[in-house]
Scaffold this motif. Structure first.
Motif, PDB file in Angstrom:
ATOM      1  N   GLN A 187       0.831  -1.204   0.000  1.00 40.18           N
ATOM      2  CA  GLN A 187       0.000   0.000   0.000  1.00 40.18           C
ATOM      3  C   GLN A 187       0.865   1.254   0.000  1.00 40.18           C
ATOM      4  O   GLN A 187       0.569   2.226  -0.694  1.00 40.18           O
ATOM      5  N   LYS A 188       1.935   1.237   0.774  1.00 42.11           N
ATOM      6  CA  LYS A 188       2.838   2.387   0.863  1.00 42.11           C
ATOM      7  C   LYS A 188       3.429   2.730  -0.508  1.00 42.11           C
ATOM      8  O   LYS A 188       3.497   3.898  -0.885  1.00 42.11           O
ATOM      9  N   TYR A 189       3.848   1.701  -1.255  1.00 41.28           N
ATOM     10  CA  TYR A 189       4.456   1.916  -2.564  1.00 41.28           C
ATOM     11  C   TYR A 189       3.443   1.883  -3.707  1.00 41.28           C
ATOM     12  O   TYR A 189       3.814   1.929  -4.881  1.00 41.28           O
ATOM     13  N   LYS A 190       2.161   1.770  -3.346  1.00 42.23           N
ATOM     14  CA  LYS A 190       1.063   1.784  -4.313  1.00 42.23           C
ATOM     15  C   LYS A 190       1.233   0.722  -5.402  1.00 42.23           C
ATOM     16  O   LYS A 190       1.111   0.992  -6.588  1.00 42.23           O
ATOM     17  N   VAL A 191       1.535  -0.496  -4.957  1.00 42.02           N
ATOM     18  CA  VAL A 191       1.672  -1.617  -5.881  1.00 42.02           C
ATOM     19  C   VAL A 191       0.262  -2.099  -6.227  1.00 42.02           C
ATOM     20  O   VAL A 191      -0.497  -2.487  -5.346  1.00 42.02           O
ATOM     21  N   PRO A 192      -0.112  -2.070  -7.523  1.00 44.75           N
ATOM     22  CA  PRO A 192      -1.446  -2.549  -7.912  1.00 44.75           C
ATOM     23  C   PRO A 192      -1.615  -4.035  -7.560  1.00 44.75           C
ATOM     24  O   PRO A 192      -0.639  -4.785  -7.512  1.00 44.75           O
ATOM     25  N   LEU A 193      -2.844  -4.448  -7.337  1.00 50.11           N
ATOM     26  CA  LEU A 193      -3.120  -5.829  -6.943  1.00 50.11           C
ATOM     27  C   LEU A 193      -2.538  -6.831  -7.937  1.00 50.11           C
ATOM     28  O   LEU A 193      -2.002  -7.866  -7.539  1.00 50.11           O
ATOM     29  N   LYS A 194      -2.618  -6.536  -9.232  1.00 47.52           N
ATOM     30  CA  LYS A 194      -2.141  -7.502 -10.225  1.00 47.52           C
ATOM     31  C   LYS A 194      -0.629  -7.689 -10.185  1.00 47.52           C
ATOM     32  O   LYS A 194      -0.119  -8.658 -10.734  1.00 47.52           O
ATOM     33  N   TRP A 195       0.118  -6.795  -9.551  1.00 44.13           N
ATOM     34  CA  TRP A 195       1.570  -6.919  -9.462  1.00 44.13           C
ATOM     35  C   TRP A 195       2.039  -7.310  -8.071  1.00 44.13           C
ATOM     36  O   TRP A 195       3.232  -7.288  -7.791  1.00 44.13           O
ATOM     37  N   ARG A 196       1.138  -7.683  -7.189  1.00 44.17           N
ATOM     38  CA  ARG A 196       1.514  -8.105  -5.836  1.00 44.17           C
ATOM     39  C   ARG A 196       1.855  -9.588  -5.843  1.00 44.17           C
ATOM     40  O   ARG A 196       1.103 -10.442  -5.387  1.00 44.17           O
ATOM     41  N   ASP A 197       3.001  -9.878  -6.391  1.00 44.72           N
ATOM     42  CA  ASP A 197       3.468 -11.252  -6.505  1.00 44.72           C
ATOM     43  C   ASP A 197       4.863 -11.347  -5.920  1.00 44.72           C
ATOM     44  O   ASP A 197       5.267 -10.506  -5.122  1.00 44.72           O
ATOM     45  N   ALA A 254       7.057  -8.103  -6.337  1.00 49.80           N
ATOM     46  CA  ALA A 254       6.505  -6.810  -5.931  1.00 49.80           C
ATOM     47  C   ALA A 254       7.585  -5.861  -5.402  1.00 49.80           C
ATOM     48  O   ALA A 254       7.488  -4.646  -5.591  1.00 49.80           O
ATOM     49  N   ALA A 255       8.619  -6.397  -4.783  1.00 51.62           N
ATOM     50  CA  ALA A 255       9.694  -5.538  -4.266  1.00 51.62           C
ATOM     51  C   ALA A 255      10.406  -4.820  -5.408  1.00 51.62           C
ATOM     52  O   ALA A 255      10.732  -3.632  -5.303  1.00 51.62           O
ATOM     53  N   TYR A 256      10.646  -5.529  -6.510  1.00 48.78           N
ATOM     54  CA  TYR A 256      11.269  -4.889  -7.674  1.00 48.78           C
ATOM     55  C   TYR A 256      10.336  -3.853  -8.292  1.00 48.78           C
ATOM     56  O   TYR A 256      10.776  -2.810  -8.753  1.00 48.78           O
ATOM     57  N   PHE A 257       9.040  -4.166  -8.323  1.00 50.38           N
ATOM     58  CA  PHE A 257       8.076  -3.204  -8.851  1.00 50.38           C
ATOM     59  C   PHE A 257       8.070  -1.937  -8.008  1.00 50.38           C
ATOM     60  O   PHE A 257       8.036  -0.831  -8.547  1.00 50.38           O
ATOM     61  N   THR A 284       9.258   3.775  -7.342  1.00 56.85           N
ATOM     62  CA  THR A 284       9.963   4.817  -6.592  1.00 56.85           C
ATOM     63  C   THR A 284      10.894   5.591  -7.524  1.00 56.85           C
ATOM     64  O   THR A 284      10.974   6.822  -7.456  1.00 56.85           O
ATOM     65  N   CYS A 285      11.573   4.872  -8.398  1.00 57.84           N
ATOM     66  CA  CYS A 285      12.466   5.513  -9.363  1.00 57.84           C
ATOM     67  C   CYS A 285      11.682   6.420 -10.306  1.00 57.84           C
ATOM     68  O   CYS A 285      12.113   7.533 -10.613  1.00 57.84           O
ATOM     69  N   LEU A 286      10.523   5.953 -10.772  1.00 54.80           N
ATOM     70  CA  LEU A 286       9.714   6.770 -11.679  1.00 54.80           C
ATOM     71  C   LEU A 286       9.248   8.059 -10.999  1.00 54.80           C
ATOM     72  O   LEU A 286       9.186   9.118 -11.641  1.00 54.80           O
ATOM     73  N   ILE A 287       8.954   7.973  -9.715  1.00 57.62           N
ATOM     74  CA  ILE A 287       8.548   9.170  -8.966  1.00 57.62           C
ATOM     75  C   ILE A 287       9.718  10.146  -8.886  1.00 57.62           C
ATOM     76  O   ILE A 287       9.554  11.350  -9.099  1.00 57.62           O
ATOM     77  N   ARG A 288      10.920   9.602  -8.605  1.00 54.65           N
ATOM     78  CA  ARG A 288      12.111  10.469  -8.575  1.00 54.65           C
ATOM     79  C   ARG A 288      12.372  11.065  -9.946  1.00 54.65           C
ATOM     80  O   ARG A 288      12.769  12.220 -10.069  1.00 54.65           O
ATOM     81  N   LYS A 289      12.130  10.278 -10.991  1.00 50.02           N
ATOM     82  CA  LYS A 289      12.366  10.760 -12.357  1.00 50.02           C
ATOM     83  C   LYS A 289      11.423  11.909 -12.704  1.00 50.02           C
ATOM     84  O   LYS A 289      11.808  12.838 -13.408  1.00 50.02           O
ATOM     85  N   SER A 290      10.199  11.858 -12.213  1.00 49.53           N
ATOM     86  CA  SER A 290       9.256  12.940 -12.500  1.00 49.53           C
ATOM     87  C   SER A 290       9.713  14.249 -11.849  1.00 49.53           C
ATOM     88  O   SER A 290       9.431  15.327 -12.352  1.00 49.53           O
ATOM     89  N   ALA A 291      10.454  14.140 -10.751  1.00 50.67           N
ATOM     90  CA  ALA A 291      10.978  15.333 -10.076  1.00 50.67           C
ATOM     91  C   ALA A 291      12.308  15.779 -10.679  1.00 50.67           C
ATOM     92  O   ALA A 291      12.647  16.956 -10.652  1.00 50.67           O
ATOM     93  N   ASN A 292      13.067  14.820 -11.224  1.00 48.76           N
ATOM     94  CA  ASN A 292      14.382  15.120 -11.767  1.00 48.76           C
ATOM     95  C   ASN A 292      14.575  14.277 -13.026  1.00 48.76           C
ATOM     96  O   ASN A 292      14.817  13.076 -12.942  1.00 48.76           O
ATOM     97  N   SER A 293      14.467  14.889 -14.172  1.00 44.24           N
ATOM     98  CA  SER A 293      14.467  14.138 -15.428  1.00 44.24           C
ATOM     99  C   SER A 293      15.790  13.440 -15.734  1.00 44.24           C
ATOM    100  O   SER A 293      15.859  12.629 -16.650  1.00 44.24           O
ATOM    101  N   SER A 294      16.834  13.703 -14.987  1.00 46.61           N
ATOM    102  CA  SER A 294      18.119  13.053 -15.261  1.00 46.61           C
ATOM    103  C   SER A 294      18.222  11.657 -14.641  1.00 46.61           C
ATOM    104  O   SER A 294      19.174  10.936 -14.897  1.00 46.61           O
TER     105      SER A 294
END
Length: 85
Positions: free
Chosen positions: A16-26, A29-32, A37-47
Protein backbone atom coordinates in the motif's frame (compact mmCIF):
# COMPACT_ATOMS: atom_id res chain seq x y z
CA UNK A 1 22.78 -7.67 -12.85
CA UNK A 2 20.86 -10.85 -13.37
CA UNK A 3 17.93 -11.78 -11.16
CA UNK A 4 18.41 -15.37 -10.03
CA UNK A 5 16.23 -15.46 -6.90
CA UNK A 6 13.13 -13.76 -5.67
CA UNK A 7 13.34 -10.94 -3.15
CA UNK A 8 11.53 -11.23 0.19
CA UNK A 9 7.79 -10.72 -0.17
CA UNK A 10 6.45 -7.26 0.59
CA UNK A 11 3.98 -6.91 3.42
CA UNK A 12 0.49 -5.59 2.70
CA UNK A 13 1.48 -2.31 4.38
CA UNK A 14 4.50 -1.95 2.11
CA UNK A 15 2.41 -2.76 -0.96
CA UNK A 16 0.00 0.00 0.00
CA UNK A 17 2.84 2.39 0.86
CA UNK A 18 4.46 1.92 -2.56
CA UNK A 19 1.06 1.78 -4.31
CA UNK A 20 1.67 -1.62 -5.88
CA UNK A 21 -1.45 -2.55 -7.91
CA UNK A 22 -3.12 -5.83 -6.94
CA UNK A 23 -2.14 -7.50 -10.23
CA UNK A 24 1.57 -6.92 -9.46
CA UNK A 25 1.51 -8.10 -5.84
CA UNK A 26 3.47 -11.25 -6.50
CA UNK A 27 6.96 -12.56 -5.81
CA UNK A 28 8.43 -9.58 -7.69
CA UNK A 29 6.50 -6.81 -5.93
CA UNK A 30 9.69 -5.54 -4.27
CA UNK A 31 11.27 -4.89 -7.67
CA UNK A 32 8.08 -3.20 -8.85
CA UNK A 33 8.15 -0.94 -5.79
CA UNK A 34 11.76 0.04 -6.55
CA UNK A 35 10.81 0.80 -10.14
CA UNK A 36 7.80 2.91 -9.08
CA UNK A 37 9.96 4.82 -6.59
CA UNK A 38 12.47 5.51 -9.36
CA UNK A 39 9.71 6.77 -11.68
CA UNK A 40 8.55 9.17 -8.97
CA UNK A 41 12.11 10.47 -8.57
CA UNK A 42 12.37 10.76 -12.36
CA UNK A 43 9.26 12.94 -12.50
CA UNK A 44 10.98 15.33 -10.08
CA UNK A 45 14.38 15.12 -11.77
CA UNK A 46 14.47 14.14 -15.43
CA UNK A 47 18.12 13.05 -15.26
CA UNK A 48 17.26 9.95 -13.21
CA UNK A 49 17.51 6.71 -15.21
CA UNK A 50 15.10 3.89 -14.28
CA UNK A 51 16.10 1.36 -16.94
CA UNK A 52 18.00 -0.81 -14.47
CA UNK A 53 15.06 -0.99 -12.04
CA UNK A 54 12.62 -1.75 -14.84
CA UNK A 55 14.92 -4.45 -16.22
CA UNK A 56 15.27 -6.09 -12.79
CA UNK A 57 11.49 -6.13 -12.33
CA UNK A 58 10.87 -7.55 -15.82
CA UNK A 59 13.59 -10.16 -15.34
CA UNK A 60 12.04 -11.23 -12.03
CA UNK A 61 8.61 -11.51 -13.67
CA UNK A 62 10.14 -13.68 -16.41
CA UNK A 63 11.85 -15.89 -13.83
CA UNK A 64 8.53 -16.22 -11.99
CA UNK A 65 6.74 -17.22 -15.19
CA UNK A 66 9.34 -19.87 -16.00
CA UNK A 67 9.14 -21.22 -12.44
CA UNK A 68 5.33 -21.41 -12.54
CA UNK A 69 5.42 -23.17 -15.94
CA UNK A 70 7.89 -25.72 -14.57
CA UNK A 71 5.71 -26.32 -11.50
CA UNK A 72 2.66 -26.82 -13.72
CA UNK A 73 4.54 -29.36 -15.87
CA UNK A 74 5.54 -31.28 -12.75
CA UNK A 75 1.96 -31.32 -11.46
CA UNK A 76 0.65 -32.54 -14.81
CA UNK A 77 3.31 -35.28 -14.99
CA UNK A 78 2.46 -36.39 -11.45
CA UNK A 79 -1.25 -36.57 -12.29
CA UNK A 80 -0.52 -38.57 -15.46
CA UNK A 81 1.46 -41.05 -13.36
CA UNK A 82 -1.39 -41.34 -10.84
CA UNK A 83 -3.94 -41.95 -13.59
CA UNK A 84 -1.70 -44.44 -15.40
CA UNK A 85 -1.19 -46.58 -12.30
Amino acid sequence: MSVTEFPPLLSQDDCQKYKVPLKWRDRCAAYFALYQTCLIRKSANSSVDCHHDKHSWEECENLDLIKRQKELKEIKAKRREEIGN
